[in-house]
Design an enzyme around this catalytic site. Sequence first.
Site, PDB file in Angstrom:
ATOM      1  N   LYS A 178      -2.699  -3.655   5.885  1.00  0.00           N
ATOM      2  CA  LYS A 178      -2.113  -2.401   6.355  1.00  0.00           C
ATOM      3  C   LYS A 178      -1.302  -2.541   7.639  1.00  0.00           C
ATOM      4  CE  LYS A 178      -3.486   0.305   3.061  1.00  0.00           C
ATOM      5  NZ  LYS A 178      -2.692   1.306   2.365  1.00  0.00           N
ATOM      6  N   SER A 187     -12.947  -5.130  -1.589  1.00  0.00           N
ATOM      7  CA  SER A 187     -11.859  -4.879  -2.553  1.00  0.00           C
ATOM      8  C   SER A 187     -11.118  -6.166  -2.897  1.00  0.00           C
ATOM      9  CB  SER A 187     -10.886  -3.819  -2.028  1.00  0.00           C
ATOM     10  OG  SER A 187     -10.091  -4.347  -0.987  1.00  0.00           O
TER      11      SER A 187
HETATM   12  N1  PMP Z   1      -8.268  -2.722  -0.127  1.00  0.00           N
HETATM   13  C1  PMP Z   1      -8.490  -2.262   1.102  1.00  0.00           C
HETATM   14  C2  PMP Z   1      -9.628  -2.789   1.887  1.00  0.00           C
HETATM   15  C3  PMP Z   1      -7.642  -1.289   1.634  1.00  0.00           C
HETATM   16  O1  PMP Z   1      -7.857  -0.818   2.874  1.00  0.00           O
HETATM   17  C4  PMP Z   1      -6.583  -0.814   0.841  1.00  0.00           C
HETATM   18  C5  PMP Z   1      -5.692   0.263   1.376  1.00  0.00           C
HETATM   19  N2  PMP Z   1      -6.260   1.556   1.203  1.00  0.00           N
HETATM   20  C6  PMP Z   1      -6.383  -1.314  -0.440  1.00  0.00           C
HETATM   21  C7  PMP Z   1      -7.249  -2.276  -0.888  1.00  0.00           C
HETATM   22  C8  PMP Z   1      -5.301  -0.803  -1.371  1.00  0.00           C
HETATM   23  O2  PMP Z   1      -3.992  -0.928  -0.889  1.00  0.00           O
HETATM   24  P1  PMP Z   1      -2.887   0.152  -1.219  1.00  0.00           P
HETATM   25  O3  PMP Z   1      -3.201   1.389  -0.396  1.00  0.00           O
HETATM   26  O4  PMP Z   1      -1.599  -0.449  -0.818  1.00  0.00           O
HETATM   27  O5  PMP Z   1      -2.956   0.488  -2.674  1.00  0.00           O
END
Ligand code: PMP
Length: 327
Positions: A47, A287
């Site tokens: 991010k 994630s």
């Molecule tokens: N994994 C984590 C730990 C995240 O913070 C995010 C962002 N919310 C994502 C995956 C997914 O990324 P995106 O918002 O670009 O879909």
Amino acid sequence: MGKIYSSISELAGHTPLLELKGYERELKLQARILAKLEFYNPNQNVKDRIAVHMIEEAERSGRLKKGDTIVDTTSGNTGIGLAAVAASKGYRCRIYMQAGVSSERTKSIEVFGGEVVDQGSIPEVVEAVAAAQGDYFAGVKALVEKVLVKEEHLVFLNQSGNPDNPRTHELTTGPEIWEDTDGEVDYFVAGVGTGGTITGVGRFLKEKKPEIKIIGVQPGPRETEGQPMPKAEEITGIHKYAGVPKEWVPKVLDTSVIDERMDISEEDSVRTARRLALTDGICVGKSSGTALYAATLLAARPENRGKTFVVLLPDSGLRYFSDGLFA
Ligand code: PMP
């Protein structure tokens, strides 16, 4: 002088691709798995990229001015990036956090002088979410229309609806993957939160190589045929985007770039993050385990023998110790 940077904004992106040799060996995979290690960003997550780009685009357009406070809603990582870039550029920052995220995230925002507000402590937001059967975006709408309007000099960056979020990935993450693989990539696999990553990278790579497969990963469990989508398991940062009411789908997510959806359980995500630490010495968040497990299932399909998978691992596991990810 050689290579001296002058702000953290310049440090976002340019993350390495690492072939997970130990993981491939342990699981006897006949395909290559290349991990895009986003913990190499200045605040150890993907991010940072959008924090820099959304802030700089808001400055360029004249929307964000000296003395303003940058505001967004987040499960944490975006807030950390925004607070850090805000600090380095002299803005104030206020982050409305979702419930249930690790305490390391709140602390990380506060380290940069950011203010953290629990969305669950705002009656207007809680009421709107309850009235809309848990719709997160109904809460964001109430926050903007009933709470933020009462104050001046707030600039709501709105990562879930801001086209500069996917654009960041179209301009940086996608091209990095293309260049680092010399275009030899068959699959791109990523978890879907706002959808910024998959949309931006997907658009760029499909433009370069239309036959590439883009895989969107969401938290399990998967629905059974003919049944409604079950409630998603808790995996910080990613959400169900398929099988949910359309108001729940973030505006920046372009599902037309996604070729296949995978639903991965929390248990498989945790097991995979733990395994990767032991096979390759890489410590990533939950994630990341989700995305890597999805790639593992795809890599094991006989038709994918010899294929190259790029999997985006969004953040470091160090911010999940209090969650028990590695307990
Ligand atoms: N994994 C984590 C730990 C995240 O913070 C995010 C962002 N919310 C994502 C995956 C997914 O990324 P995106 O918002 O670009 O879909």
